[in-house]
Design a protein around this motif. Structure first.
Motif, PDB file in Angstrom:
ATOM      1  N   LEU A   2       0.937  -1.318   0.033  1.00 48.54           N
ATOM      2  CA  LEU A   2      -0.111  -0.130  -0.389  1.00 48.54           C
ATOM      3  C   LEU A   2       0.866   1.838   0.250  1.00 48.54           C
ATOM      4  N   GLY A   3       1.661   1.070   0.731  1.00 42.31           N
ATOM      5  CA  GLY A   3       3.022   2.182   0.553  1.00 42.31           C
ATOM      6  C   GLY A   3       3.371   2.567  -0.628  1.00 42.31           C
ATOM      7  N   MET A   4       3.442   1.580  -1.779  1.00 45.97           N
ATOM      8  CA  MET A   4       4.053   1.750  -2.830  1.00 45.97           C
ATOM      9  C   MET A   4       3.142   2.025  -4.578  1.00 45.97           C
ATOM     10  N   TRP A   5       1.721   2.380  -3.540  1.00 47.40           N
ATOM     11  CA  TRP A   5       0.337   1.798  -4.644  1.00 47.40           C
ATOM     12  C   TRP A   5       0.263   3.454  -5.023  1.00 47.40           C
ATOM     13  N   GLN A   6       0.440   4.825  -4.000  1.00 49.16           N
ATOM     14  CA  GLN A   6       0.288   6.211  -4.789  1.00 49.16           C
ATOM     15  C   GLN A   6       0.759   6.229  -6.606  1.00 49.16           C
ATOM     16  N   ASN A   7       3.001   5.830  -5.563  1.00 49.31           N
ATOM     17  CA  ASN A   7       3.764   6.074  -7.214  1.00 49.31           C
ATOM     18  C   ASN A   7       2.767   5.582  -8.041  1.00 49.31           C
ATOM     19  N   VAL A   8       2.729   4.376  -8.120  1.00 48.98           N
ATOM     20  CA  VAL A   8       2.111   3.000  -9.318  1.00 48.98           C
ATOM     21  C   VAL A   8       0.899   3.916  -9.979  1.00 48.98           C
ATOM     22  N   ARG A   9      -0.387   4.375  -9.421  1.00 52.28           N
ATOM     23  CA  ARG A   9      -1.158   5.171  -9.818  1.00 52.28           C
ATOM     24  C   ARG A   9      -0.485   6.148 -10.256  1.00 52.28           C
ATOM     25  N   LEU A  10       0.569   6.499 -10.145  1.00 51.61           N
ATOM     26  CA  LEU A  10       0.184   8.545 -10.435  1.00 51.61           C
ATOM     27  C   LEU A  10       1.820   7.959 -12.245  1.00 51.61           C
ATOM     28  N   GLY A  11       2.407   6.373 -12.058  1.00 50.19           N
ATOM     29  CA  GLY A  11       2.542   6.216 -12.493  1.00 50.19           C
ATOM     30  C   GLY A  11       1.880   5.757 -13.972  1.00 50.19           C
ATOM     31  N   GLU A  12       0.885   4.877 -13.277  1.00 47.25           N
ATOM     32  CA  GLU A  12      -0.053   4.317 -14.229  1.00 47.25           C
ATOM     33  C   GLU A  12      -0.527   5.572 -15.020  1.00 47.25           C
ATOM     34  N   LYS A  13      -1.060   6.503 -14.565  1.00 47.44           N
ATOM     35  CA  LYS A  13      -1.678   7.936 -15.204  1.00 47.44           C
ATOM     36  C   LYS A  13      -1.226   8.289 -15.816  1.00 47.44           C
ATOM     37  N   ARG A  14       0.469   8.663 -16.298  1.00 47.41           N
ATOM     38  CA  ARG A  14       1.558   9.001 -16.508  1.00 47.41           C
ATOM     39  C   ARG A  14       1.564   9.154 -17.675  1.00 47.41           C
ATOM     40  N   PHE A  15       2.113   7.221 -17.492  1.00 47.75           N
ATOM     41  CA  PHE A  15       2.901   6.375 -18.086  1.00 47.75           C
ATOM     42  C   PHE A  15       2.507   5.482 -19.484  1.00 47.75           C
ATOM     43  N   ILE A  16       0.975   4.820 -18.748  1.00 47.66           N
ATOM     44  CA  ILE A  16      -0.084   3.770 -19.573  1.00 47.66           C
ATOM     45  C   ILE A  16      -1.308   4.369 -20.021  1.00 47.66           C
ATOM     46  N   SER A  17      -1.820   4.728 -18.937  1.00 46.43           N
ATOM     47  CA  SER A  17      -3.180   4.608 -18.898  1.00 46.43           C
ATOM     48  C   SER A  17      -3.284   5.263 -20.477  1.00 46.43           C
ATOM     49  N   PRO A  18      -3.015   6.588 -20.730  1.00 47.41           N
ATOM     50  CA  PRO A  18      -2.791   7.321 -21.894  1.00 47.41           C
ATOM     51  C   PRO A  18      -3.031   6.515 -23.170  1.00 47.41           C
TER      52      PRO A  18
END
Length: 308
Positions: free
Chosen positions: A219-235
């Protein structure tokens, strides 16, 4: 897509084993459809780029597509984009806002080398595939291997950045697949379990079983994981030729007996609101014993320890 809670709980009451089998068959049908697409596009490119966010089931899905291609007479190699990681010790390695190495950024990979390899493979040229040793956090040249595609051979590059323009621009004809949990669970018109929460459960259980990490650490890593997804994967998922939904209607019920006790034990952690929402959602599902899952289940392949 949506999955109905009442149908899940009804099926778990009357025929849990049959319900599991039907869900697995649905996932298998999605794999077959993806293999059909790759086969159809072989004349355009023998390279497949498979992407998806954390805990979407990328590795198992890539392996299943490979097996389906083999059944069609196409031998398929698999390469993990993780093997193109750069050592974190390099001075220009990307950093997060807090100054930590940013493993979610595409610049954490040797993107120029990747682009060169993609181009060479479709031209029939030989490449030297690297290998990243996570224990020593660096490249392991003694484990590099040569690859040159023969006639009727393909290769799947699998990783979170598979659809990033840094790669796709170098090989625009490559077949692009996106894997994700694309189905949420609804009770009539009310969403009771979000598709992203499924990936949280998957990652918590996987990290505990295979990486020795506690729920607090995940859970401590999850925020950065989600930020990375929104910046680098989902688009870039909109550029996929096909999205493979890896959601299984039974999976929240199967994860409940395992993940719920782990989450209830948490005291101080960085995601209290998220955990409360997940725990509230879990209460809606009849628990499913994971022993009813076949060893070929996606959940057993990537997230749950196999029996024995």
């Amino acid at each position: 897509m949506r999955i109905e809670l009442d149908e899940i709980n009804y099926q778990l009451q009357i025929d849990p084993a049959g319900f599991v089998a039907r869900c697995d068959d649905l996932y298998r049908a999605r794999i077959e459809k993806a293999a059909d697409l790759v086969t159809k596009r072989m004349s355009q490119s023998r390279v497949v780029l498979l992407s998806g966010p954390s805990s979407s089931g990328k590795t198992t899905t890539a392996g299943r597509v490979r097996d389906a291609l083999k059944a069609r007479g196409i031998f398929c190699h698999m390469i993990s984009l993780d093997d193109y990681y750069r050592p974190k010790s390099e001075p220009d390695f990307p950093k997060t806002k807090t100054g930590e190495p940013d493993l979610e950024a595409p610049q954490a990979l040797y993107t120029d080398l990747l682009g060169e390899h993609l181009s060479k493979l479709d031209r029939g040229e030989k490449i030297l595939v690297p290998h990243f040793d996570f224990k020593r956090q660096g490249q392991a040249p003694e484990k590099f291997w040569e690859l040159q595609l023969k006639e009727n051979e393909a290769v799947i590059f699998e990783g979170i950045h598979g659809l990033n323009p840094m790669l796709t621009d170098r090989n625009p004809e490559a077949t692009r697949l996106f894997v994700s949990t694309a189905s949420s669970v609804y009770d009539n018109d009310v969403e009771v379990f979000d598709r992203v929460w499924m990936r949280v459960l998957r990652r918590i259980v996987r990290d505990y079983n295979f990486r020795g990490a506690s729920a607090e650490e995940t859970l401590g890593m999850w925020q950065n994981v989600r930020l990375g997804e929104k910046r680098f994967i989902s688009p870039y998922k909109k550029y996929a030729h096909m999205t493979i939904d890896s959601s299984h209607a039974y999976e929240v019920a199967a994860f409940r007996p395992i993940a719920e006790p782990m989450l209830l034990k948490l005291e101080e952690h960085p995601q209290p609101k998220l955990v409360d929402l997940i725990l509230e959602g879990l209460e809606s599902f009849i628990p499913l014993d994971s022993a009813l899952l076949p060893e070929t289940s996606l959940l057993k392949e990537e997230f749950l320890p196999k029996e024995g």
